[in-house]
Design a protein around this motif. Structure first.
Motif, PDB file in Angstrom:
ATOM      1  N   LYS A  16       0.909  -1.570  -0.454  1.00 11.98           N
ATOM      2  CA  LYS A  16       0.228   0.041   0.332  1.00 11.98           C
ATOM      3  C   LYS A  16       0.763   1.225   0.239  1.00 11.98           C
ATOM      4  O   LYS A  16       1.963   0.977   0.882  1.00 11.98           O
ATOM      5  CB  LYS A  16      -0.436   0.046   1.675  1.00 11.98           C
ATOM      6  CG  LYS A  16      -2.387  -0.862   1.509  1.00 11.98           C
ATOM      7  CD  LYS A  16      -2.873  -0.804   2.414  1.00 11.98           C
ATOM      8  CE  LYS A  16      -3.964  -2.145   2.702  1.00 11.98           C
ATOM      9  NZ  LYS A  16      -3.879  -1.921   4.431  1.00 11.98           N
ATOM     10  N   SER A  17       0.372   2.333  -0.444  1.00 11.18           N
ATOM     11  CA  SER A  17       1.039   3.492  -1.177  1.00 11.18           C
ATOM     12  C   SER A  17       0.898   4.233   0.367  1.00 11.18           C
ATOM     13  O   SER A  17       0.067   4.292   0.730  1.00 11.18           O
ATOM     14  CB  SER A  17       1.402   4.018  -1.907  1.00 11.18           C
ATOM     15  OG  SER A  17      -0.344   5.080  -1.840  1.00 11.18           O
ATOM     16  N   GLN A  18       2.327   4.460   1.638  1.00 10.25           N
ATOM     17  CA  GLN A  18       1.327   5.204   2.406  1.00 10.25           C
ATOM     18  C   GLN A  18       2.139   6.322   2.798  1.00 10.25           C
ATOM     19  O   GLN A  18       3.578   6.553   2.150  1.00 10.25           O
ATOM     20  CB  GLN A  18       1.613   4.743   3.796  1.00 10.25           C
ATOM     21  CG  GLN A  18       1.737   3.124   4.220  1.00 10.25           C
ATOM     22  CD  GLN A  18      -0.277   3.056   3.934  1.00 10.25           C
ATOM     23  OE1 GLN A  18      -0.665   3.933   3.741  1.00 10.25           O
ATOM     24  NE2 GLN A  18      -0.407   1.944   5.073  1.00 10.25           N
ATOM     25  N   LEU A  19       2.234   7.129   3.520  1.00 13.47           N
ATOM     26  CA  LEU A  19       2.778   8.610   3.939  1.00 13.47           C
ATOM     27  C   LEU A  19       3.440   8.949   4.323  1.00 13.47           C
ATOM     28  O   LEU A  19       3.529   8.595   5.509  1.00 13.47           O
ATOM     29  CB  LEU A  19       1.574   9.742   3.551  1.00 13.47           C
ATOM     30  CG  LEU A  19       2.451  11.296   3.502  1.00 13.47           C
ATOM     31  CD1 LEU A  19       2.691  11.989   2.123  1.00 13.47           C
ATOM     32  CD2 LEU A  19       1.258  12.324   3.949  1.00 13.47           C
ATOM     33  N   ILE A  20       4.920   8.746   4.425  1.00 13.77           N
ATOM     34  CA  ILE A  20       5.737   9.930   5.061  1.00 13.77           C
ATOM     35  C   ILE A  20       6.472  10.785   5.587  1.00 13.77           C
ATOM     36  O   ILE A  20       6.064  11.502   4.120  1.00 13.77           O
ATOM     37  CB  ILE A  20       7.548   8.858   5.268  1.00 13.77           C
ATOM     38  CG1 ILE A  20       7.862   8.833   6.314  1.00 13.77           C
ATOM     39  CG2 ILE A  20       7.760   9.087   3.758  1.00 13.77           C
ATOM     40  CD1 ILE A  20       8.634   7.591   6.223  1.00 13.77           C
ATOM     41  N   PHE A  21       6.285  11.847   6.615  1.00 12.82           N
ATOM     42  CA  PHE A  21       5.892  12.986   6.262  1.00 12.82           C
ATOM     43  C   PHE A  21       6.708  13.137   7.782  1.00 12.82           C
ATOM     44  O   PHE A  21       6.714  13.039   8.591  1.00 12.82           O
ATOM     45  CB  PHE A  21       5.256  13.674   5.865  1.00 12.82           C
ATOM     46  CG  PHE A  21       3.536  13.177   7.026  1.00 12.82           C
ATOM     47  CD1 PHE A  21       3.174  12.519   7.167  1.00 12.82           C
ATOM     48  CD2 PHE A  21       2.859  14.497   6.862  1.00 12.82           C
ATOM     49  CE1 PHE A  21       2.452  12.177   8.212  1.00 12.82           C
ATOM     50  CE2 PHE A  21       1.765  14.425   7.801  1.00 12.82           C
ATOM     51  CZ  PHE A  21       1.371  13.017   8.043  1.00 12.82           C
ATOM     52  N   ALA A  22       6.621  14.986   7.606  1.00 14.39           N
ATOM     53  CA  ALA A  22       7.943  15.409   8.620  1.00 14.39           C
ATOM     54  C   ALA A  22       7.830  17.012   8.412  1.00 14.39           C
ATOM     55  O   ALA A  22       7.942  17.606   7.498  1.00 14.39           O
ATOM     56  CB  ALA A  22       9.653  15.009   8.474  1.00 14.39           C
ATOM     57  N   SER A  23       8.016  16.577  10.009  1.00 15.92           N
ATOM     58  CA  SER A  23       8.070  18.826  10.394  1.00 15.92           C
ATOM     59  C   SER A  23       9.330  18.551  10.212  1.00 15.92           C
ATOM     60  O   SER A  23      10.523  18.364  10.554  1.00 15.92           O
ATOM     61  CB  SER A  23       7.195  19.170  11.235  1.00 15.92           C
ATOM     62  OG  SER A  23       7.459  18.293  12.534  1.00 15.92           O
ATOM     63  N   GLU A  24       9.319  19.819  11.254  1.00 15.97           N
ATOM     64  CA  GLU A  24      10.856  20.496  11.586  1.00 15.97           C
ATOM     65  C   GLU A  24      11.374  20.163  12.971  1.00 15.97           C
ATOM     66  O   GLU A  24      12.292  19.070  13.294  1.00 15.97           O
ATOM     67  CB  GLU A  24      11.265  22.110  12.028  1.00 15.97           C
ATOM     68  CG  GLU A  24      11.207  22.709  10.925  1.00 15.97           C
ATOM     69  CD  GLU A  24      11.867  23.890  11.207  1.00 15.97           C
ATOM     70  OE1 GLU A  24      11.892  24.694  12.207  1.00 15.97           O
ATOM     71  OE2 GLU A  24      12.215  24.581  10.741  1.00 15.97           O
ATOM     72  N   VAL A  25      10.645  19.369  14.301  1.00 17.01           N
ATOM     73  CA  VAL A  25      10.419  18.496  15.503  1.00 17.01           C
ATOM     74  C   VAL A  25      10.051  16.653  15.169  1.00 17.01           C
ATOM     75  O   VAL A  25      10.191  16.191  15.980  1.00 17.01           O
ATOM     76  CB  VAL A  25       9.553  19.192  16.544  1.00 17.01           C
ATOM     77  CG1 VAL A  25      10.362  20.420  16.839  1.00 17.01           C
ATOM     78  CG2 VAL A  25       7.946  19.586  16.157  1.00 17.01           C
TER      79      VAL A  25
END
Lengths: 246, 969
Positions: free
Chosen positions: B51-60
């Motif tokens: 499955k295509s999942q979302l990997i995401f990041a902010s500064e912290v």
């Protein structure tokens, strides 16, 4: 203990040194700019019976609140990197299990020791194993279980017992005693009248209710049977008919 | 003895605390939690288990989310201080992701699937001296190999210590600019490119061993303003032409020269995309061109009129070439174009029917994933300028819809207000009846008629509703839509939360469901603590919904980002409609003050600005309202507390206009204001005193003018630290000051403390400090009681001047075994319910401490008198059972504050908590004493009643039958 003067001065000097050292150890962070900020705190957390990979993904290691953080590897080990020398409180934050906090001291030369956290007397040193090996105290329980209705519980409830026991006494004991014995009857009536002299003047609740409900069913047929629906009337009748039946 | 004492303590604690926990079935009944990451800086789709999942990041924070519904699968939150993620590397095979923290000098590799850590590397050199990192790179094939370059060294750091190496670098000439690293995966070399104003030098090393292969220096005119190393090229911008030179050309035998290419427009910047492909952004336009740089010329691949952003396209199946998605807008609809950057061909483009521009600003970042079968993008993830994120699903025929959205701005809450919902129709008729009854010429008959007719209409209404429900077969079924209706529930527990975020976003959240009902974005406003005053806020509800004749009205006060002038927005707190706005009023103000005492004819509460010249500007500024202010405050005293770096002062106004300074305190050169804490405006206190065991009453010192002032030592340069020995400079000062008379009621100092949190309510102040010397968190409570005789005090109106006798100050300190990050207290409708102090800890727990545990009258020994009063004997450590945690296992990341509001029920307190996540719940400090408990079972009481009734009927029959039978005997 007797001491010569030079001995005494040496002793004094050593004790003074010791105090300075301990004071320094406990305030290492603030007291000077960190010369080396590359020390690590290593350790391992375990919950007996449960493999680490089951719970470590939601857990992490906090050093002095969230000032420094470490993350778990899937085998339950962790490393907190780049910690300057000083004294720290290492906590394992997990929503599933409870872990005891540990205090770790790192000297300016990088020597590390772990000790049990004593909040009331922070200067007491009760040394612990380093690299840290922190064993869970148990699962974290946040919620209360709702009590479920069970017949046994309901019966053993003191309130229920209080109602049920006298009821049994009332129903069973009259059966055991032969009420048909006229002498006994006489005796009982006497004792009853002794108790009931005052109560007779009070309005009887049961009587009131039966009157109320009885009035509702105003059937002529029932009245003919002998006004049996009214308690007082029936008792009057029993008295009246007694001689007839004899 | 000690054991007895502890047992007794335990018994008392258990008896009063055991009932506070939530039941298993109450999970999520009163509370909701929304997890955030903060402003998204990086995102990519990943193929996880097909499955295509979302990997995401902010500064912290870094997280993996389900791309279908947005739920977070795992999340890692890093250190709040200097924990920022500088770079993110996703490794081949998508199973590992690494974060690089330049400030902390840390490199962390995580398993993408579980979120568990694989390795952590310190980038601090072994000598221990910290170096400023100028550039970092990793080998894409090997997650455990980081290259770090600084001014003085080039280091390869590996988990396997044998393959780590260091090469000392020197600076050839004093016009050094910076260094960059390039990793050549194919040849297994790493190049360090050093930039000087006079030229460039390139050093090549072998990736594995660190052997130096070559060292080339080339001199040319290199201006650091216009030139940079991007990818494999040195690129210089010169007005409308691009000068570039391939780095590989430096090492070759034949010396190549810069190639110049005219692009026709003024170039603002150049960005390396992949290999030889570069994005050229132009000045004074939104156009961007994708160009290919070769050794001799440039070639345009694609020109975007309104470019937004680009990102690598994640492909769940093996494909040839590197696919990139470019987001650009065409005729105000967004379009995604996929380009194969290796083959340099355009694959496809797809228009998105999502309007983001008007409400949410420019889209900033995009990630796209292609579907398995079609090879076209099937999901696009967009972050807008206002930090709202959108996940857009695209079906195979090009139709698209928003799958989910999330507002990441809610991770930066700075102020919260609460507004009651509208009165329901039945409540309005009731209100109207009361109004009718209080009118002067109402006869008894009229009143009776009105009452009777309203009852009739209510009954008719009820009958109609029931009929409707029966007709629709919805009887006894609770409609899901009802929860989101903006009408008060019968207990007035569901309210509208108005939440202000740091980026100027205002959201209206329904407290029962956590649903965001409306949001407004004021991109031109900033919110500095100074404007809110030390004790004020940015949000006021000017008129609530209690008066059904008027629409509710609230005010948002801030500053214009550009001019710094005051900006005022009036809005409807329920619908989120802007009533009136002035983003630049043309004047600057020191602070804003709410004046609830002055109410206009149409029920608007007033507020005012304290101007820089110490004058007052009142809102609404109608002459009638100014008159009203002058009339009210000609007798009473209106004092504004101002604090600057040098002093705290009280400024008095008896009419709108210029005020005069009543008193002032100098802070001294070593201290600055850490915080000023007053009790909440209009706080209700039910009982004015405490009855002691000897039947005397200890009256609370309820001075509404009292403020708690915390002064901190000024932040010094790193050089002169605590070693100077003058400890007076490093102590915090805590004092209670009467803001009207300027009198100091109480003062104390503390040394070597930090992280101070304060809550001030009723006649007490509780504050927490981190004691650096003893390495523990300490909670201190200060309580104030009247010391004079009872007859001296005026029980209804407090006057700071009339009260001559100093209050009795009691205090006590406790140890709290956790790191406190926020402190708040509960407020109830009438002030009758017990108080709790709500602690937010670094581990994300919310712990309510009953106020009677923080009572300075707790005695060390268990006295009979204290026991009679129900006081718990003193114990230095306050530790509470885990069951007390308000948020059970839902920890709140990076908690910063809690705000409590009274619910419509006396027992219920509404509690909003914010940090990286937002969490809302209802708490019951004295249990739910005014409603039936949740486990009250109606069927049992119903069954018992009917059983008794039936039983009495049966016994009646039986008794008559029995009596008759007996009579016939």
């Amino acid at each position: 203990m007797k001491m010569s003067l030079p001995e005494y001065t040496i002793w004094l000097f050593i004790s003074a040194l010791a105090t300075i050292v301990t004071a320094y150890a406990s305030t290492g962070v603030q007291s000077s700019t960190p010369v080396n900020s590359g020390y690590t705190i290593d350790g391992r957390a375990l919950m007996p019976g449960i493999p680490a990979s089951d719970w470590v993904s939601t857990a992490k290691v906090n050093v002095n609140g969230d000032a420094y953080q470490g993350f778990f590897r899937s085998d339950g080990t962790f490393t907190v990197s780049n910690v300057p020398s000083g004294s720290y409180i290492v906590e394992i934050v997990s929503t599933k299990f409870l872990f005891p906090p540990v205090r770790v001291d790192i000297t300016s030369k990088g020597k590390k020791r772990a000790r049990k956290l004593d909040l009331i007397s922070p200067n007491v040193v009760d040394e612990d194993f380093y690299p840290l090996k922190i064993k869970a105290l148990g699962p974290a329980v946040y919620l209360k279980k709702r009590e479920q209705f069970r017949v046994q519980d309901a019966l053993m409830n003191p309130m229920v017992l209080m109602v049920v026991l006298p009821f049994i006494l009332m129903m069973v004991i009259p059966k055991l005693i032969n009420t048909d014995d006229p002498e006994r009857k006489q005796e009982m009536q006497e004792t009853m009248s002794m108790f009931n002299t005052n109560q007779n003047q009070l309005p009887d609740m049961a009587e009131m209710f039966t009157n109320l409900f009885g009035a509702g069913s105003n059937q002529p047929g029932k009245k003919q049977v002998g006004g049996a629906s009214s308690g007082s009337a029936s008792s009057a009748k029993t008295k009246a008919r007694k001689p007839v039946s004899k | 003895m000690q054991r007895d004492f502890l047992l007794q303590l335990l018994a008392v604690l258990l008896s009063c605390l055991s009932a506070a926990a939530l039941f298993e079935d109450q999970v999520g009944k009163f509370d909701w939690l929304i997890q955030h990451l903060g402003p998204i800086k990086w995102s990519r789709f990943l193929n996880v288990n097909g499955k295509s999942q979302l990997i995401f990041a902010s500064e912290v924070a870094l997280a993996l989310a389900n791309s279908q519904d947005g739920s977070i699968i795992w999340r890692k939150v890093f250190e709040e201080q200097d924990g920022d993620i500088s770079k993110i590397f996703l490794f081949d095979g998508n199973s590992n992701i690494a974060t690089l923290h330049e400030k902390r000098q840390l490199y962390r590799v995580f398993d993408c699937l579980t979120g568990n850590m694989r390795q952590e590397l310190s980038l601090v050199p072994e000598t221990g001296a910290l170096e400023t990192i100028t550039d970092t790179a990793v080998s894409r094939k090997q997650p455990g190999n980081v290259m770090v370059v600084s001014k003085t060294s080039m280091r390869a750091i590996s988990f396997d210590e044998t393959s780590s190496w260091t090469y000392p670098l020197s600076v050839d000439s004093d016009d050094f600019v910076s260094r960059k690293i390039r990793v050549n995966e194919a040849e297994k070399t790493v190049d360090v490119v050093s930039l000087y104003n006079s030229g460039v030098s390139v050093m090549s090393f072998e990736l594995a061993g660190g052997d130096k292969l070559e060292d080339i220096r080339r001199n040319f005119e290199f201006s650091q303003d216009s030139c940079n190393v991007e990818g494999d090229f040195i690129v210089c911008l010169a007005d409308d032409s691009l000068k570039f030179l391939k780095l590989d050309g430096l090492s070759g035998k034949k010396s190549t020269n810069f190639v110049s290419s005219k692009l026709g427009f003024k170039i603002s910047s150049v960005e390396s995309v992949f290999g030889d492909l570069f994005l050229v952004h132009f000045k004074e336009s939104t156009a961007t061109t994708l160009v290919e740089l070769s050794e001799t010329k440039t070639e345009t691949i694609k020109h975007f009129e309104n470019f937004v952003s680009y990102n690598e396209l994640s492909v769940p199946y093996a494909t040839n070439g590197a696919l990139f998605a470019f987001l650009h807008s065409e005729k105000d609809s967004l379009t995604v174009t996929a380009i194969n950057c290796e083959a340099k061909t355009e694959m496809f483009s797809n228009a998105l029917k999502v309007r983001i521009h008007e409400k949410h600003g420019n889209p900033l970042l995009v990630a796209a994933a292609t579907g398995k079968s079609s090879g076209r993008p099937d999901k696009v993830f967009i972050t807008a300028e206002d930090q709202k994120t959108f996940m857009i699903g695209i079906s195979s025929n090009g139709q698209n819809s928003i799958l989910w959205t999330k507002d990441e701005s809610l991770s930066q809450v700075i102020d919260v207000e609460m507004c009651d919902l509208n009165l329901s129709e039945a409540m309005i008729t009731l209100e109207a009846d009361f109004e009718f009854a209080t009118r002067a010429k109402t006869t008894l008959f009229e009143m009776f008629y009105r009452r009777f007719s309203s009852h009739i209409s209510q009954f008719v209404g009820f009958a109609m509703k029931t009929y409707d429900q029966i007709a629709n077969q919805q009887l006894f079924k609770e409609c899901a839509a009802d929860k989101d209706e903006l009408v008060r529930d019968s207990f007035n527990v569901n309210k509208m939360l108005i939440v202000l975020s740091g980026n100027g976003k205002l959201s209206g959240i329904l407290s029962a469901s956590g649903k965001i009902m409306w949001s407004l974005w004021f991109r031109d406003m900033t919110f500095k603590k100074s404007i809110s005053g030390q004790v004020g806020s940015f949000l006021f509800v000017q008129r609530g919904t209690d008066n059904y004749k008027f629409e509710p009205k609230a005010v948002l006060v801030g500053q214009n980002k550009v001019s710094g002038n005051v900006a005022i927005i009036y809005f409807n707190p329920l619908s989120g409609q802007v009533i009136e706005s002035s983003l630049d009023t043309g004047y600057k103000a020191l602070q804003v003050i709410s004046i609830p005492e002055v109410v206009t004819d149409d029920n608007l509460k007033s507020f005012a600005f304290l101007m820089e010249d110490r004058s007052l500007k009142l809102y609404p500024d109608t002459p009638a309202n100014v008159n009203r202010f002058d009339r009210i405050f000609s007798k009473a005293l209106f004092v504004v507390l101002t604090a600057s770096n040098e002093r705290i002062a009280g400024v008095q106004f008896d009419k709108v206009g210029t005020g005069k300074e009543l008193w002032s305190h100098s802070l001294g050169i070593d201290h600055e204001v850490y915080g000023i804490y007053s009790m909440r405006e209009g706080e209700l206190v039910d009982s004015p005193g405490k009855v002691q065991s000897d039947q005397t009453v200890l009256f609370k010192y309820l001075n509404p003018n009292l403020v708690f002032v915390v002064l901190s030592p000024k932040q010094k340069e790193v050089g002169d630290s605590a070693q100077s020995g003058n400890d007076a400079k490093f102590q915090f000062e805590f004092s209670l000051i009467d803001s009207v008379s300027g009198e100091t009621v109480f003062a104390t100092t503390m040394r070597r403390v930090s992280d101070i949190h304060v809550v001030h309510s009723e006649n007490w102040v509780v504050f927490s400090v981190w004691n650096d010397k003893s390495r523990r968190t300490e909670l201190t409570v200060i309580e104030l009681y009247e010391s004079g005789k009872d007859s001296e005090r005026n029980s209804t109106h407090f006057s700071s001047f009339a009260n001559s006798s100093a209050p009795l100050v009691l205090r006590q300190s406790y140890i709290y075994p956790a790191f406190v990050k926020s402190l708040a207290t509960t407020y109830s409708e009438k002030g009758l319910t017990n108080k709790q102090v709500i602690l937010g800890t670094a581990s994300g727990a919310l712990v309510p401490i009953p106020k009677h545990l923080l009572d300075p009258r707790r005695s060390l020994t268990s006295k009979a008198a204290a026991r009679e009063e129900g006081m718990i004997p003193y114990h230095p450590v306050i530790s509470l059972p885990l069951e007390m945690n308000i948020n059970y296992n839902q920890s709140i990341a990076l908690i910063r504050g809690s705000v409590a509001f009274p619910g419509g029920l006396e027992s219920t307190v509404l509690l909003f908590n914010y940090g990286l996540d937002i969490f809302f719940t209802q708490v019951f400090p004295s249990e739910m004493f005014d409603v039936l408990s949740a486990d009250f079972e109606f069927w049992i009481i119903g069954a018992v009643c009917s059983a008794l009734f039936i039983g009495s009927l049966i016994t009646k029959k039986l008794s008559s039958y029995y009596a008759l039978k007996k009579a016939w005997k």
